[in-house]
Structure formats: structure tokens, C-alpha cells
Scaffold this active site. Structure first.
Site, PDB file in Angstrom:
ATOM      1  N   ARG A 183      43.228  55.817  53.047  1.00  0.00           N
ATOM      2  CA  ARG A 183      44.679  56.996  53.368  1.00  0.00           C
ATOM      3  C   ARG A 183      45.823  55.949  52.932  1.00  0.00           C
ATOM      4  NH1 ARG A 183      45.979  56.532  60.196  1.00  0.00           N
ATOM      5  NH2 ARG A 183      45.535  54.768  60.687  1.00  0.00           N
ATOM      6  N   ASN A 231      53.800  60.062  57.049  1.00  0.00           N
ATOM      7  CA  ASN A 231      53.371  59.012  58.909  1.00  0.00           C
ATOM      8  C   ASN A 231      53.476  57.623  58.372  1.00  0.00           C
ATOM      9  OD1 ASN A 231      51.722  59.154  61.495  1.00  0.00           O
ATOM     10  ND2 ASN A 231      50.236  58.046  60.015  1.00  0.00           N
ATOM     11  N   GLU A 232      54.313  56.709  58.972  1.00  0.00           N
ATOM     12  CA  GLU A 232      54.418  54.895  59.427  1.00  0.00           C
ATOM     13  C   GLU A 232      54.001  54.436  57.312  1.00  0.00           C
ATOM     14  OE1 GLU A 232      50.339  53.705  61.370  1.00  0.00           O
ATOM     15  OE2 GLU A 232      51.671  53.646  62.829  1.00  0.00           O
ATOM     16  N   GLU A 245      53.838  57.866  69.061  1.00  0.00           N
ATOM     17  CA  GLU A 245      52.358  56.153  69.259  1.00  0.00           C
ATOM     18  C   GLU A 245      51.853  55.843  70.321  1.00  0.00           C
ATOM     19  OE1 GLU A 245      49.986  55.970  65.791  1.00  0.00           O
ATOM     20  OE2 GLU A 245      50.770  58.030  64.326  1.00  0.00           O
ATOM     21  N   TRP A 276      41.160  49.751  65.879  1.00  0.00           N
ATOM     22  CA  TRP A 276      40.781  48.268  64.332  1.00  0.00           C
ATOM     23  C   TRP A 276      41.176  46.975  65.253  1.00  0.00           C
ATOM     24  CZ3 TRP A 276      46.023  46.530  66.141  1.00  0.00           C
ATOM     25  CH2 TRP A 276      46.415  47.117  66.404  1.00  0.00           C
ATOM     26  N   GLU A 305      38.100  57.037  63.012  1.00  0.00           N
ATOM     27  CA  GLU A 305      39.113  56.392  64.419  1.00  0.00           C
ATOM     28  C   GLU A 305      37.807  57.009  65.508  1.00  0.00           C
ATOM     29  OE1 GLU A 305      43.017  57.890  63.085  1.00  0.00           O
ATOM     30  OE2 GLU A 305      43.360  55.485  62.579  1.00  0.00           O
ATOM     31  N   LYS A 306      36.924  57.733  65.541  1.00  0.00           N
ATOM     32  CA  LYS A 306      36.179  57.753  66.897  1.00  0.00           C
ATOM     33  C   LYS A 306      35.908  56.728  67.467  1.00  0.00           C
ATOM     34  CE  LYS A 306      31.576  57.173  63.882  1.00  0.00           C
ATOM     35  NZ  LYS A 306      32.214  56.429  62.663  1.00  0.00           N
ATOM     36  N   PHE A 307      36.007  55.863  66.920  1.00  0.00           N
ATOM     37  CA  PHE A 307      36.101  54.909  68.591  1.00  0.00           C
ATOM     38  C   PHE A 307      37.141  54.464  69.236  1.00  0.00           C
ATOM     39  CE2 PHE A 307      31.692  53.531  66.365  1.00  0.00           C
ATOM     40  CZ  PHE A 307      30.909  54.777  68.113  1.00  0.00           C
TER      41      PHE A 307
HETATM   42  C1  GAL Z   1      48.279  54.231  63.872  1.00  0.00           C
HETATM   43  C2  GAL Z   1      48.408  56.049  62.667  1.00  0.00           C
HETATM   44  C3  GAL Z   1      47.524  57.295  63.434  1.00  0.00           C
HETATM   45  C4  GAL Z   1      46.131  56.385  64.049  1.00  0.00           C
HETATM   46  C5  GAL Z   1      46.835  55.247  65.164  1.00  0.00           C
HETATM   47  C6  GAL Z   1      45.845  54.494  65.372  1.00  0.00           C
HETATM   48  O1  GAL Z   1      48.949  53.145  62.930  1.00  0.00           O
HETATM   49  O2  GAL Z   1      48.901  56.378  61.796  1.00  0.00           O
HETATM   50  O3  GAL Z   1      47.421  57.357  62.756  1.00  0.00           O
HETATM   51  O4  GAL Z   1      45.761  56.093  62.413  1.00  0.00           O
HETATM   52  O5  GAL Z   1      47.184  53.914  64.113  1.00  0.00           O
HETATM   53  O6  GAL Z   1      46.020  53.441  66.143  1.00  0.00           O
END
Ligand code: GAL
Length: 683
Positions: free
Chosen positions: A114, A152-153, A313, A321, A361-363
């Protein structure tokens, strides 16, 4: 933020990123039904939807977005609508390969993840603006849309690009800063190493130079400034398109202490400040992640000038991650969410609503887990929604404090440049340690840009300000001159805005204020430490301690020696000094990395001399019990968050908004529990 909470009927915001495009449309009615059950009133939609909204160049498909926004609206759920610019589709990157990022080694990075674009790409900018205009035109008047989520970010995966288009943009930025090449040559110190420039076209981004050498430091510094500004330009352009068409507040989500972006500049452009925060499982030591959350919230409140802000968020449980991603134990999600509220947020949102079944990001945890609603996580999500529903009175109230940490991104970029005395001296290590001392003591602290108005603060701490403008130095010195206290950490005030050494003795910009003159640095090697002995009889530092990372040869001009080195390179030399200014003003210097006990002694002494005390809490309960007070015109709200395994008594009278029951002297905050005690202010 008020415009948003008004739109939510005066309630705190509660919700998540919602990615309905990842699911069959048949799931949507259940999604909104469950959102209602959980108390969700705001969701962010469309953040990564570009590829579905524009399947072919110039061909747009908004049908699915129309339908989900209508459905949310019919269910009383407001929308934080994204302009979908965060990731261009594969067809776009393939068609415009020059729009993709080039790294410092000249390698073009691919699409497939991304944010695969170069911030200076004209093609990306044109396409994202065109898409933004269409989205804003279409939904500006939709009653569901309560705010706008730009991109986004910013910079999370593309904070700088070294391609030829970026080089051209960098040259334009430099021309605006310096006007002529002589000024640039002077600022960059190009008489060193045969680097003099005779033509603007010769100037490049600081691409990887030949083996085992350093790029010009001021070039690197200016490139960091340029890269932050270049992304800010992208934000400005997209926000302007929206603001020209729509009346709702506009924001982009920050990432608190994110080195590449100077959020002091960025925050000026936001209608409301929003932030993303994720708990780190490892690397911060015991209690470090809980402290990190508090410190992040303090920065965001400060970027919002004290006004309420939005947690855009965080996670209900594990992320995906980190190397190892533990689940949050029961109660931690609620404690984390309430900590953000306690420190000034007027809403808690998560990434994301429904846990993905495919993709990277499925987990990652979500409000609605893979296992469905018969889960402890879902019940906790609903319990948190009920808590937020009960806390509507808190909306608009603020956190007040008279102590701040001076923090500057330019100083961060500067102090972490290469070819310095020690790689152990960076920005966040020092800032984190000083802030944590206050946090352990229950003292709430703001962050402040060193050049901005400091009038509201009696104590200004400067853990790390290697690069400091004349104006900022004068501004900080003025705090002590008017009777406040200033504490300066080592390797601060060393260079000006061009990264040129301030001559005549360290710490250049602060030498006069502190009444000291340092002549030489001698950083300690890994594992080395020096003994430090207190010379002061007023308990400024309690007893002896050790220093790590740093030593220097300090001469006293007009200051009192509070502590000396016992051994190390400068035995007997001053390490902690204090200069009394007329009235109550004091200026302290800390010339090594003091251990926690000594730093605690010093900072609590400074705070109590200024009349700054911790929020009420039982003795010995830090850091288990976090107590933070928000205040409105008519009441105080004491947030009590118990991170420990024992119930903790809290001697207050009022009403616990979470239970509706009276709180009295005998009440306790349950182990792992939370309370928010409202007390009306006298009329
Ligand atoms: C953020 C991001 C989200 C998602 C999230 C996962 O950095 O804006 O889209 O990836 O992390 O923790």
C-alpha cells in the site's frame, strides 16, 4: 471535534474502520445490526477503496458505496468518509510507472502493498484530486457524512522518495527556502569535502553516497523537512478539494511520535486532530507499553492545543505486524480506551470493525472477531460501548497542566543524523525516560513546540533539543526569567537551524541561561557507567546515582553545582547544575543520563517547588493506578484506571458515571477495573 460530537448527539464517538467491500453485500445488514448492539455511532469508510471505486481510468462505480452509506444512515450510524487516496490501484501504477516510489539506493519499489506512490508524482496528485472531487461532490450533502478522512496515515510506507521528480521538487523547495545558491552553499557548509554547488541542477536528494561515508548533514536535514512538507502538500491539495465542496470537519489520522512528519506543522491544517495508537508487545520493558499509550495521548492533546481529539484507530486485541502478537488480556482493551479518553480524547475508534478473512491483516483483531459474537472479545466490545454511552457528560471537557516537555521534529531529525558523538543519543530515548518519570509520579504533562507560546507553563522540560533556533532558545529562557523552571538535558542547544555548531562552548543556545560552559564531550561506551554524587543539601537529588551514555567537561560560570561525576573521564566535574534567576526562576542542567531514582528526585523536586502535584491517589500505588482529571465549566471527571491486580481505594466523593452509583471515601477501583467519578464544581 465539537462539530463532530454535536453531530453525534453530544455523545463520545465509538466505532472503527469499516471495510464492507471485503464482504458480500448480504453481510451488511448483520454488520449494522451488530454495530447498533455494540453502541457504534461512527465508522470510517472507503479508506482503501480506490481500486473498486475506479476500476478503469475515468470509469467510476459508486453504487456499492451509495448503498452502504444509506444503510448506515438508516441505522443511525454516522460516516467518517475517506477520499480513498491511500493506495492507487494496480492499473494506475502499471500505467504510470514513474508514479511509484524510488528508495535511497535508487531502486523503484513496486505496487502490491500500500501507499506505493511518490508524493511528488504529478500523475498521482492529479488522479487523487480527481477522485476526491468526485467523492466530495457525491457525498457532501449526505446526512450520514459527519467528517472527512483524508488519505490514511500519511507517509507510513512512503515517507520519502528519491526519484527524479522528487529531486526536482526538492530543488524547488530549496529555491523557496534559500532564494540563491550562495545561501544554500553557506547553510549546507559545502566548502567541506568539495561539495560546492554552482547550478541548482547539480543538487540531488541525499541518495546513498559512495562506500563508508556520510551524505551532507544539512542536505539530509533539509530533505527530511522537504519530505514532511511534500506529503503535507498532498494533504492540503486533497483537503482543499473537500473543503471547497463540503462543510464537515476534515482530518487525517496521525501516528503520534512518527519521525518523518512534523506534526506541529500538520496539526495547523486539521479541523480536528485524530490519532492511531497501537500497543507494542515487546521492547519497552515492564509497564513501558502502558506508559507509551499515555505519552502518545499527551502529545496528541498538545497537538490539538488542549482541545478534545479523536482516537481514530487502536486495536481490540492483537495486531498482526509485530514479530509476536499477543492478545490483550481481559479488561485491557477497556483500560486502554479509557486512558485515551482520560487524556483528552472525545471518542475511541478501532481498526477495524469485522476481522478480515483474507489479506495481510487477517490475523489482526477487530470489534467483531472471526469467532463471532459468542466470544469474550465481543462482550467486551459491547461493554466498552455501554461505558462510552454513559460518559457523554465528559464530552468537551479538558485536561489542564502547568508542565510541558519541549519537543521539536527538527531537533529529532537533527539529533539522529549520522557522524555524531554517540549513536546512543537520540530523541525518543530521552523524551520517553523523562516523561515516564512524571507518569510514574502521576503528573500529567503536555508537549509543546519550543518556539510557541509557553505562557501557560511554570515548568518546561527540555530532554533533547540538539537543534534549536535563536527564537526557541530565547522563548525557553524567558520561562526561567519570569520565575518558571527550566530543565535542560545534555546535547541540547548544540546547533542552529542549519545544523551549524554554536561556537564558544556548549550547550551553545542555553549556556547563558544555565550559567555554564562545556568544553568537551566524552560519551560512554556500551555498558559503561559513571558514579554521580549529590552535592546539594536540599534533596534536589536524593543521594548518589549512576550516569550512562554521556559525560562532558562542564565549567561553572554562574551556577550552583548540584552533583558531580565521581569517576569517568571528568572526575569531580559538575554534572547537574542549577542557576537561580531573579524571583523564583531556576535553570537546571543534566549532563548525563541519570538513573531513574535520581531523575525522579530531581523532577519531583522541580515540580513541587512549582506547586505541581500529582492527581490524588493512594500512596505507593503508582504506576498501577492512573488518576487523571478532566474538567468542564461545571464539573470535574476523575478517571481512575487500575492496571494492577489489587483493588485500590480512592478517597473521593462523587458519582461513578460508569455504574451510576455514588462514589464515597470507602470506594475502591477494582483490580484491572476503571471508574470515572464526576463531581460538580461549586456554582
Ligand atoms: C494502521 C493502519 C490500518 C491498519 C492498522 C493495523 O497503521 O492505518 O489501516 O493497517 O494499522 O494495525
Amino acid at each position: 471535534m465539537k462539530r463532530l460530537t454535536d453531530r453525534l448527539g453530544g455523545r463520545l464517538a465509538y466505532g472503527a474502520d469499516y471495510n464492507p467491500e471485503q464482504w458480500p453485500e448480504s453481510y451488511w445488514p448483520q454488520d449494522v445490526q451488530l454495530m447498533r448492539e455494540a453502541g457504534v455511532n461512527l465508522v470510517s469508510v472507503g479508506i482503501f477503496s480506490w481500486a473498486l471505486l475506479e476500476p478503469k481510468e475515468g470509469l467510476y462505480e459508486f453504487g456499492w458505496l451509495d448503498r452502504i452509506i444509506d444503510l448506515l444512515h438508516a441505522n443511525g450510524i454516522a460516516v467518517d468518509l475517506a477520499n480513498a487516496s491511500a493506495t492507487p490501484p494496480p492499473w494506475f501504477s502499471r500505467r504510470y510507472p514513474d508514479s511509484m516510489l524510488v528508495d535511497v539506493n535508487g531502486i523503484r519499489r513496486s505496487y502490491g502493498g500500500r501507499q506505493s506512490f511518490c508524493p511528488s508524482s504529478a500523475e498521482y496528485r492529479a488522479a487523487s484530486s480527481a477522485l476526491t472531487a468526485l467523492i466530495a461532490d457525491r457525498y457532501a450533502d449526505h446526512p450520514a457524512v459527519a467528517m472527512w478522512h483524508v488519505h490514511n496515515e500519511y507517509g507510513c510506507h512512503n515517507w520519502s522518495c528519491y526519484c527524479d521528480a522528487s529531486a526536482e521538487a526538492f530543488r524547488r523547495w530549496l529555491q523557496a527556502r534559500y532564494s540563491d545558491l550562495d545561501a544554500l552553499n553557506e547553510a549546507w557548509g559545502t566548502s567541506f569535502w568539495s561539495q560546492h554547488y554552482y547550478d541548482w541542477a547539480e543538487i540531488l536528494p541525499p541518495r546513498t553516497p559512495s562506500y563508508h561515508t556520510f551524505a551532507n548533514p544539512t542536505q539530509q536535514l533539509d530533505f527530511a523537512r522537504f519530505s514532511s512538507d511534500e506529503l503535507l502538500d498532498c494533504f492540503r491539495a486533497e483537503a482543499a478539494v473537500i473543503r471547497g465542496r463540503a462543510a464537515q470537519p476534515v482530518t487525517t489520522n496521525f501516528m503520534q511520535f512518527f519521525k518523518p512528519l512534523d506534526y506541529w506543522t500538520w496539526s495547523q491544517e486539521q479541523d480536528l486532530i485524530s490519532n492511531d495508537h497501537y500497543r507494542l508487545a515487546e521492547g519497552l520493558g515492564a509497564g513501558g507499553a502502558t506508559h507509551d499509550l499515555a505519552m502518545s495521548a499527551d502529545l496528541i492533546r498538545s497537538l490539538s492545543d488542549g482541545a478534545p481529539w479523536l482516537l481514530m484507530e487502536h486495536s481490540t486485541s492483537a495486531v498482526n505486524w509485530q514479530p509476536r502478537n499477543p492478545a490483550k488480556p481481559p479488561g485491557q482493551m477497556i483500560r486502554d480506551s479509557l486512558t485515551h479518553l482520560a487524556r483528552g480524547a472525545d471518542g475511541d475508534l478501532f481498526f477495524q470493525w469485522r476481522a478480515s478473512k483474507a489479506g495481510a491483516e487477517k490475523f489482526h483483531s477487530a470489534m467483531l472477531p472471526h469467532a463471532g459474537t459468542d466470544t469474550a472479545r465481543w462482550r467486551e466490545v459491547c461493554a466498552l460501548g455501554a461505558h462510552l454511552g454513559a460518559l457523554a457528560d465528559v464530552v468537551g471537557s479538558r485536561v489542564a497542566t502547568r508542565i510541558a516537555i519541549a519537543f521539536d521534529w527538527n531537533a529529532w531529525w537533527g539529533v539522529e543524523l549520522d557522524s555524531h558523538p554517540s549513536i546512543d543519543v537520540g530523541m525518543m530515548g530521552q523524551v520517553r525516560r523523562w516523561h515516564r518519570v512524571l507518569w510514574e509520579q502521576g503528573i500529567v504533562c503536555d508537549f509543546v513546540h519550543p518556539g510557541r507560546d509557553l505562557a501557560g507553563y511554570d515548568v518546561v522540560l527540555v530532554p533533547s533539543l540538539y537543534l534549536c533556533t535563536d527564537e526557541a532558545a530565547a522563548n525557553i529562557s524567558a520561562v526561567a526569567a519570569r520565575g518558571g523552571s527550566v530543565v535542560i538535558g545534555y546535547f541540547s542547544g548544540i546547533v542552529d537551524q542549519d545544523d551549524h555548531i554554536r561556537l564558544g562552548g556548549y550547550p551553545g543556545a542555553f549556556a547563558e541561561l544555565l550559567g555554564i560552559r562545556s568544553e568537551e564531550f566524552s560519551p560512554l561506551l556500551q555498558g559503561e557507567q559513571v558514579r554521580v554524587t549529590s552535592k546539594s543539601d536540599d534533596a534536589a537529588m536524593t543521594g548518589d546515582s549512576v550516569g550512562t551514555i554521556w559525560t562532558e567537561l562542564v565549567n561553572i560560570e554562574d551556577a550552583e553545582v548540584v552533583a558531580v561525576f565521581d569517576d569517568g573521564p571528568f572526575p569531580g566535574g559538575p554534572v547537574v547544575t542549577r542557576r537561580a534567576l531573579p524571583g523564583t526562576g531556576t535553570a537546571w542542567y543534566v549532563g548525563t543520563e541519570l538513573d531513574t531514582a535520581a531523575m525522579t528526585g530531581l523532577l519531583t523536586n522541580v515540580c513541587s517547588a512549582a506547586g505541581i502535584e500529582a492527581a490524588p491517589r493512594p500512596a505507593g500505588q503508582r504506576p498501577d493506578l492512573d488518576v487523571i482529571v478532566r474538567q468542564s465549566d461545571s464539573a470535574t471527571y476523575t478517571f481512575a484506571i487500575n492496571h494492577g491486580a489489587q483493588d485500590v481505594p480512592l478517597d473521593l466523593t462523587g458519582t461513578d458515571l460508569l455504574t451510576g452509583r455514588p462514589w464515597s471515601g470507602g470506594s475502591s477501583v477494582a483490580a484491572g477495573g476503571v471508574a470515572v467519578i464526576a463531581r460538580p464544581l461549586p456554582a
